[in-house]
Design a protein around this motif. Sequence first.
Motif, PDB file in Angstrom:
ATOM      1  N   TYR A  30      -3.260   0.044   6.039  1.00  0.00           N
ATOM      2  CA  TYR A  30      -4.636   0.040   5.975  1.00  0.00           C
ATOM      3  C   TYR A  30      -5.156   0.924   7.295  1.00  0.00           C
ATOM      4  CZ  TYR A  30      -4.981  -3.169   2.012  1.00  0.00           C
ATOM      5  OH  TYR A  30      -4.722  -3.707   0.885  1.00  0.00           O
ATOM      6  N   LYS A  33       0.870  -1.201  -0.015  1.00  0.00           N
ATOM      7  CA  LYS A  33       0.002   0.003   0.022  1.00  0.00           C
ATOM      8  C   LYS A  33       1.032   1.136   0.081  1.00  0.00           C
ATOM      9  CE  LYS A  33      -4.008   0.130   0.660  1.00  0.00           C
ATOM     10  NZ  LYS A  33      -5.279   0.028  -0.182  1.00  0.00           N
ATOM     11  N   ASP A  59     -10.327  -3.641   7.588  1.00  0.00           N
ATOM     12  CA  ASP A  59      -9.931  -3.181   6.300  1.00  0.00           C
ATOM     13  C   ASP A  59      -8.729  -4.012   5.705  1.00  0.00           C
ATOM     14  OD1 ASP A  59     -10.544  -1.135   4.249  1.00  0.00           O
ATOM     15  OD2 ASP A  59      -8.337  -0.303   4.826  1.00  0.00           O
ATOM     16  N   VAL A  60      -7.987  -4.406   6.711  1.00  0.00           N
ATOM     17  CA  VAL A  60      -6.741  -5.001   6.261  1.00  0.00           C
ATOM     18  C   VAL A  60      -7.296  -6.388   5.654  1.00  0.00           C
ATOM     19  CG1 VAL A  60      -5.818  -5.995   8.385  1.00  0.00           C
ATOM     20  CG2 VAL A  60      -4.285  -5.644   6.413  1.00  0.00           C
TER      21      VAL A  60
END
Length: 347
Positions: A301, A8, A306-307
């Motif tokens: 994240y 990310k 979310d992750v």
Amino acid sequence: MYKILLIKIVVIMVLLSGCLPFESESELHNYDSPTKSMKHSERQEKAQPENNLHWEKDQFIWNYINEETDQWIQSYGEPSRKDQSAYGYEWWIYDKQEQYVQIAVKENQIVSIYTPSKQLNIQPLQIGQKRAEIEEQVTLLKEIEFDHLKFQLNDEDFQKRPIIRLSEGVFAQLYMDTFTDELSGIRLINKEVFELLRPYELYYYGELNEPPVASEDERLAIEKGIENQIWDITNVIRNVHGKQELAWDELSHQAAKAHSQDMHEQNYFSHFRPNGDGLKERLAEANANYLSAGENIAANYVDGPDVVHGWLNSEGHRDALLHDTYTHIGVGVYAKYYTQNFLQKLE
């Protein structure tokens, strides 16, 4: 087992100079959320019928958003545990596999709800529902604007985490499983949480509300809560896919925690340390015994739910998350770095 890797991009704050009108004479700023491109695309919106049953607020779980916790407790009881978050609210965790749910509570008010569980009533939607059916019922938005904020979703966002507006101040972020084209989780949020999480590319004027600065003890508590949530949600998703639950392994947790901290402190993102050591060496240092092992890593994240959904939508990570032979798990979180170790052990 080092093939699984998820990257990310670091969050970047950019100030756009000049007079770009947004509201009156205010200066417009751009907050670029991790991995979000600047691409803009349009989508035709369906009109939402005023008297459609789907939008009768008092019949559905999102009625609890912005309300005090008393009615929730009457319906669902006290939580199994309470976890601190990095955003100024407390996660109340209801960790029954058949009805796993997290509610975010700030000053006795519910500000967000997250669940990946099929059994929880989230009408007009349902976990496991196909995207095509969802689009027949609600409007998936590529742009959300309120107060001094405007969020824009890029194409990847729209495929994996589209948004719907349930009322003036309540929104639903839909976690889609892009491998099955089904809804795998939902996060209900109010305006305040939307601003704090900043899950999409953001244009704004004025000042942004910032998450509180955590003390060292608070940081450790926040990370421990995220680790437990990742474990919980991983098992819920494995259960949905007919896989056995994973037991907690303290030694692999220690290895995972050390790796997340090392990536943060040495400023790298890899399954291998700068000296070349990998998962095998880290598990040996932790004295972890196993027959086979795998690892997922991620960075930047917003939180545990979310992750996990990020890993679920990445082929290599998904393979590890849903692997048939793994029996144990250890999760380590440090700052915004996440490591998830899987072990196959003899029973």
